[in-house]
Write a protein that holds these residues in place. Structure first.
Motif, short mmCIF file in Angstrom:
data_model
loop_
_atom_site.label_atom_id
_atom_site.label_comp_id
_atom_site.label_asym_id
_atom_site.label_seq_id
_atom_site.Cartn_x
_atom_site.Cartn_y
_atom_site.Cartn_z
N VAL A 168 61.88 100.94 69.23
CA VAL A 168 62.56 102.23 69.12
C VAL A 168 63.57 102.36 70.25
CG1 VAL A 168 62.24 104.73 69.05
CG2 VAL A 168 60.51 103.24 68.05
N ALA A 169 64.77 102.81 69.92
CA ALA A 169 65.84 102.91 70.92
C ALA A 169 66.73 104.11 70.62
CB ALA A 169 66.68 101.64 70.92
N SER A 185 77.59 110.94 71.49
CA SER A 185 76.33 111.28 70.84
C SER A 185 75.30 110.17 71.01
CB SER A 185 76.53 111.57 69.34
OG SER A 185 76.96 110.40 68.68
N ALA A 186 74.06 110.50 70.70
CA ALA A 186 72.96 109.54 70.71
C ALA A 186 72.08 109.82 69.51
CB ALA A 186 72.15 109.66 72.00
N LYS A 187 71.62 108.76 68.86
CA LYS A 187 70.76 108.91 67.68
C LYS A 187 69.59 107.96 67.82
CE LYS A 187 70.87 108.81 62.64
NZ LYS A 187 69.78 109.72 62.60
N LEU A 188 68.42 108.47 67.50
CA LEU A 188 67.21 107.65 67.55
C LEU A 188 67.25 106.62 66.43
CD1 LEU A 188 64.60 107.70 69.29
CD2 LEU A 188 63.52 108.91 67.41
N GLY A 189 66.88 105.40 66.75
CA GLY A 189 66.87 104.34 65.75
C GLY A 189 65.84 103.28 66.08
N ARG A 190 65.74 102.30 65.24
CA ARG A 190 64.80 101.19 65.49
C ARG A 190 65.49 99.88 65.17
NH1 ARG A 190 60.43 102.35 60.73
NH2 ARG A 190 61.96 102.76 59.13
N TYR A 191 64.95 98.81 65.73
CA TYR A 191 65.48 97.49 65.49
C TYR A 191 64.35 96.47 65.57
CZ TYR A 191 65.26 96.67 70.52
OH TYR A 191 64.82 96.52 71.80
N TRP A 192 64.57 95.34 64.94
CA TRP A 192 63.58 94.27 64.95
C TRP A 192 64.12 93.15 65.81
CZ3 TRP A 192 64.35 97.71 61.23
CH2 TRP A 192 63.22 98.28 60.63
#
Length: 135
Positions: free
Chosen positions: A83-84, A127-134
């Motif tokens: 999560v980033a 801006s900043a948005k919560l996201g995920r990565y593998w």
């Protein structure tokens, strides 16, 4: 005769100070007003972030991020992502600060991570948005 003169002097001084008081009320807002903030919760993570410009192309990033599905290290599973906070300059993605990725990095990166970093950006962050990565 002294009373009216004294009264007019006091009124004159008060009127003279009025513009000075008004000018101070229009002073520049504190630096925090220039910060970009975000708070977000998703099924995979949550957090808060503040991006404060330092005037030299860097940003002081504070806040936190939490991986709500820390998983067991199986990257293809539903909980296999890190999560980033994804950072943007307008609509352009520019990067992300440290991320919460406990299933990959082990005990050196807990599920909840406090952020307090200096980040260099070539463009102003908007801006900043919560996201995920593998990984």
């Amino acid at each position: 005769m002294k009373a009216p003169t004294r009264f007019l002097s006091v009124i004159g001084i008060a009127c003279a100070l009025l513009p000075a008081a008004a000018a101070t009320s229009y002073a520049a807002p504190p630096k925090e007003a220039d910060c970009v903030t975000a708070t977000e919760t998703q099924d995979y993570g949550r957090g808060e972030i503040s991006l404060c410009p330092q005037g030299d192309g860097t940003y002081h990033i504070t806040g936190w991020i939490e991986d709500l599905l820390p998983g067991d290290g199986v990257f293809t599973g539903p909980d296999g992502a890190c999560v980033a906070w994804y950072l943007y300059a307008g609509t352009e993605y520019v990067g992300f600060p440290p991320s919460a990725c406990p299933h990959f990095h082990g005990p050196t990166n807990p599920a909840k991570l406090q952020l307090d970093v200096i980040y260099k950006s070539d463009a102003p962050l908007t801006s900043a948005k919560l996201g995920r990565y593998w990984v």
